[in-house]
Design a protein around this motif. Structure first.
Motif, PDB file in Angstrom:
ATOM      1  N   THR A 141      50.628  35.581  83.090  1.00 36.53           N
ATOM      2  CA  THR A 141      49.679  36.416  82.943  1.00 36.53           C
ATOM      3  C   THR A 141      50.315  37.933  83.863  1.00 36.53           C
ATOM      4  OG1 THR A 141      49.148  35.722  85.406  1.00 36.53           O
ATOM      5  CG2 THR A 141      47.455  35.359  83.567  1.00 36.53           C
ATOM      6  N   GLY A 142      51.713  37.686  84.311  1.00 33.74           N
ATOM      7  CA  GLY A 142      52.398  38.852  84.767  1.00 33.74           C
ATOM      8  C   GLY A 142      53.200  39.553  83.855  1.00 33.74           C
ATOM      9  N   ILE A 143      53.025  38.947  82.558  1.00 33.80           N
ATOM     10  CA  ILE A 143      54.009  39.761  81.362  1.00 33.80           C
ATOM     11  C   ILE A 143      53.054  40.548  80.597  1.00 33.80           C
ATOM     12  CG2 ILE A 143      55.583  39.395  79.617  1.00 33.80           C
ATOM     13  CD1 ILE A 143      55.882  36.233  80.564  1.00 33.80           C
ATOM     14  N   ASP A 144      53.549  41.898  80.818  1.00 32.04           N
ATOM     15  CA  ASP A 144      52.808  43.224  80.374  1.00 32.04           C
ATOM     16  C   ASP A 144      53.545  43.600  79.043  1.00 32.04           C
ATOM     17  OD1 ASP A 144      50.785  44.801  79.866  1.00 32.04           O
ATOM     18  OD2 ASP A 144      51.386  46.313  81.584  1.00 32.04           O
ATOM     19  N   ILE A 145      54.004  42.940  78.100  1.00 35.83           N
ATOM     20  CA  ILE A 145      54.753  43.456  77.308  1.00 35.83           C
ATOM     21  C   ILE A 145      54.539  42.738  75.702  1.00 35.83           C
ATOM     22  CG2 ILE A 145      56.888  42.283  77.443  1.00 35.83           C
ATOM     23  CD1 ILE A 145      57.104  45.943  76.804  1.00 35.83           C
ATOM     24  N   ASP A 159      52.450  30.715  85.068  1.00 34.74           N
ATOM     25  CA  ASP A 159      51.629  31.353  84.120  1.00 34.74           C
ATOM     26  C   ASP A 159      52.292  32.733  83.346  1.00 34.74           C
ATOM     27  OD1 ASP A 159      50.404  33.752  85.347  1.00 34.74           O
ATOM     28  OD2 ASP A 159      49.299  32.107  86.563  1.00 34.74           O
ATOM     29  N   TYR A 218      57.920  29.522  84.284  1.00 31.98           N
ATOM     30  CA  TYR A 218      56.708  30.342  84.599  1.00 31.98           C
ATOM     31  C   TYR A 218      55.435  29.695  84.975  1.00 31.98           C
ATOM     32  CZ  TYR A 218      58.788  35.288  83.837  1.00 31.98           C
ATOM     33  OH  TYR A 218      59.332  36.188  84.159  1.00 31.98           O
ATOM     34  N   VAL A 232      53.600  38.548  74.557  1.00 31.00           N
ATOM     35  CA  VAL A 232      54.174  37.457  75.294  1.00 31.00           C
ATOM     36  C   VAL A 232      53.256  36.495  76.039  1.00 31.00           C
ATOM     37  CG1 VAL A 232      56.212  36.493  76.644  1.00 31.00           C
ATOM     38  CG2 VAL A 232      56.432  38.699  75.106  1.00 31.00           C
TER      39      VAL A 232
END
Lengths: 488, 194
Positions: free
Chosen positions: A443-447, A441, A439, A450
């Motif tokens: 920043t796209g993980i919204d759970i 970064d 990845y 993480v």
């Protein structure tokens, strides 16, 4: 045993010093790419994702290529100066081809922004949006050049050994399995080189076919291939290459460590069984990369787990216990060389153990493609292969036993080991917290946490990488000048 | 879906086991370094170490066999699914989003229409039929705590069947865990569990 020829020895020394200097320059540069990646993941600064993945591709291909090339070159030097005559001209040709291939990869990734990852997971090379079409072609051609170099180099070494020792079965030590001791002793480095380079040769051939298929599609877009078949091919090539890199290093440890312990490390029946077993397991363990491809026949998943588990037996039962026989109550002077070899074995064992854990299908279903994966192979590489290489380089840079005993593992060495351990720990913790690998970064993980956890671990890892680089720099202070002097 | 007992997640199990392994290895290293200041004849050392090696070999082989067979009951493969699923969901991955819809699709991955959010029931066995219309992706389900709970590859030309029972209502996220190009880290979806 080879008749000593000073002129020939000098030419060999010159070639290995050229390899060494090249390694010492490229290695920290490739680490710096990794540092940029970890700091970007840690949100210390921002690199655009296209550039990040191009750096990731270059870092992966570069490290795997440089480490294998150097471990082969060290074997070429040791075998060529101690056991049989090898063609030095071919050694230079391999070096030249590796250099050309490396320059091609650098241009493709830094200028053409090629960013399909080291494994060129088919059909991604043809479906990216952030890189140029020509960079795909250049990467494939550069990898073919590297593959040809490694294939030529490995075939030459194995062929020359077979000529000297009579046959392939002799190289694999089968003459030790009879009731009587063989007349001609087989040096352990010869056995391990064969058990490593023959699977490597097979993997280079498969890799070459894979690359040619890709090249065909590059020129004729309507031509397509089975993605599962190509996935099997590329992982067979990549997994074997990385495994063999370690085994090539182990081969020289079998030869050089006894000079410090004054205890020989010879071939016997158990050693033969062990490396013959390794020869087989290397070629089937790669199936564990495809556990999450549920359509792959389950029997192949089983084969992957069995081969991965089995490979731990010869490695630990024979090599690790052989190491204990070498070192235990041996009255060693702990100079940097035996210390690097001992810790390298420990790094191999720890990284290998984490790899075996991940090769369990029921565990891999959760750890697959998380940071656990780079955790274990970076352990294996940084605290295994690289320590072996550093041990070898310090050996090479000093001309006699007294000098080699006198060079202690100082501040640079321990700084390197400390930094590497901290850097690796961040990867393991990331794997345990389900942080995905590859990845740019988080920043796209919204759970859950993480994103925050991944960024914090990456930033901390970046700090440890800087410590690794400082350690290397301190070691370089003495290593460079001594290496250059030793070649004269 | 936990490996040994419900309190230990697979991640923690792997971490603890690997930590123990690392401690054992480092202890041996420290012991060897400290032992090497004195001298003993190689043959005597060999005899002692080879005895230990035999025990280690038998121990390691036994542990490997036990672990191998005991781990087989937790395999993620459809073959290990003994009962039919309560619900089927078709999943198609594409650069760089997910298309999901209930039921088995008869359309090609290109023609299939779905959304990247779906609502499903808790405590029901769900069969995800996962494929891709372009490159390799990886369909990974994360729970609200941020733990990865299940995954399978999303491949062009193939369908992977993933079975999972969501243990409790809540929000789950889908991440792509196979590098698939520049916006790979933003290829997400949502599963709402009632």
């Amino acid at each position: 045993m080879l008749q000593e020829n000073p002129a020939e020895q000098k030419r060999h020394k010159k070639l290995i010093v050229i390899w060494s200097v090249t390694f010492l320059i490229l290695f920290p540069v490739l680490i710096a790419l990794g540092l940029l990646m970890r700091l970007n993941q840690g949100e210390v600064f921002k690199i655009d994702p296209g550039t990040f993945y191009a750096l990731m591709t270059l870092h992966g291909l570069g490290m795997a290529g440089v480490l294998f090339s150097f471990s082969w070159a060290a074997l070429f030097y040791l075998i060529g100066t101690r056991y049989i005559k090898l063609n030095i001209g071919l050694g230079y040709l391999v070096y030249l081809l590796v250099l050309i291939g490396t320059v091609g990869l650098v241009i493709a990734s830094l200028i053409g922004k090629f960013a399909a990852g080291w494994y060129l997971l088919y059909p991604l090379p043809f479906k990216g949006v952030s890189w140029t079409g020509w960079s795909t072609g250049l990467t494939i051609v550069s990898l073919i050049i590297l593959g040809v170099a490694w294939l030529l180099g490995s075939l030459h070494v194995v062929y020359a050994l077979a000529k000297e020792y009579g046959s392939f079965s002799n190289l694999m030590g089968w003459q030790y399995l009879g009731k009587t001791e063989p007349e001609k002793e087989l040096p352990s480095i010869v056995l391990i080189t064969t058990a490593s380079l023959v699977p490597a040769i097979l993997s280079f051939i498969v890799g070459a076919v894979f690359l040619i298929m890709n090249l065909m599609q590059h020129f004729e877009a309507s031509l397509t291939f089975d993605p599962l078949l190509l996935k099997n091919m590329v992982f067979f090539f990549g997994h074997t290459l990385v495994n063999v890199t370690m085994y090539c290093c182990v081969a020289w440890v079998y030869v050089l460590l006894p000079e410090f312990t004054k205890r020989d490390w010879k071939v016997n029946k158990v050693v033969v069984y062990s490396w013959n077993g390794t020869f087989i397991f290397i070629m089937f363990a790669y199936f564990h990369h495809l556990y999450m491809d549920f359509v792959q026949p389950v029997s192949l998943h089983y084969a992957g787990q069995i081969a991965s588990y089995m490979s731990s037996i010869p490695a630990t039962v024979v090599t690790m216990f052989g190491l204990i026989v070498q070192v235990y109550h041996a009255k060693i002077k702990w100079s940097i060389i035996p210390m690097a070899f001992l810790l390298g074995m420990a790094g191999w064992a720890i990284g290998g153990f984490a790899a075996v854990v991940d090769s369990t299908m029921s565990i891999n279903k959760i750890l697959h493609n998380t940071l656990w994966v780079p955790a274990h192979f970076h352990t294996y590489m940084l605290l295994g292969v690289v320590l072996f290489i550093l041990g070898f380089l310090f050996y090479l840079a000093h001309n006699n036993k007294e000098e080699r005993d006198a060079v202690k593992p100082g501040l640079g060495f321990w700084t390197f080991v400390f930094g590497a351990s901290g850097f690796l720990l961040m990867f393991y913790l990331g794997g345990m917290k389900s942080v995905p690998r590859r990845y740019a970064d988080y920043t796209g993980i919204d759970i859950g946490n993480v994103h925050e956890t991944g960024a914090l671990l990456a930033k901390t890892a970046g700090g440890f990488v800087i410590i690794v680089l400082i350690g290397l720099l301190i070691m370089y202070g003495s290593l460079f000048s001594k290496l250059l002097k030793a070649s004269k | 879906m936990n490996l040994i007992v419900p309190l230990i997640t697979v991640q923690n199990f792997a971490g603890i086991v690997s930590l123990i392994g690392a401690i054992v290895v480092l202890s041996v290293v420290l012991f060897l370094i400290s032992s090497a200041s004195s001298y003993e004849d190689k043959h005597e050392v060999k005899e002692k170490v080879y005895k230990a090696r035999k025990r280690y070999f038998i121990g390691l082989a036994s542990v490997a066999v036990i672990l191998f067979f005991s781990s087989l009951q937790f395999l993620p493969y459809p073959k290990n699914q003994t009962t039919p699923a309560d619900k089927i969901v078709t999943v198609v991955a594409m650069q760089w989003t997910w298309k999901m819809g209930e039921g088995v699709s008869t359309l090609s991955p290109h023609d299939f229409v779905g959304t990247n959010e779906i609502t499903l029931p808790a405590n029901k066995s769900i069969q995800f039929v996962v494929s891709s219309m372009d490159v390799n992706h990886n369909f990974a389900i994360y729970n609200s705590k941020g733990d990865l709970v299940a995954q399978t590859q999303a491949m062009p030309e193939y369908e992977n069947q993933l079975y999972y029972t969501f243990p409790e209502p809540g929000e789950y996220a889908i991440l792509c865990l196979e590098y698939c190009g520049m916006p790979h880290g933003f290829m997400t979806g949502k599963i709402h569990i009632n």
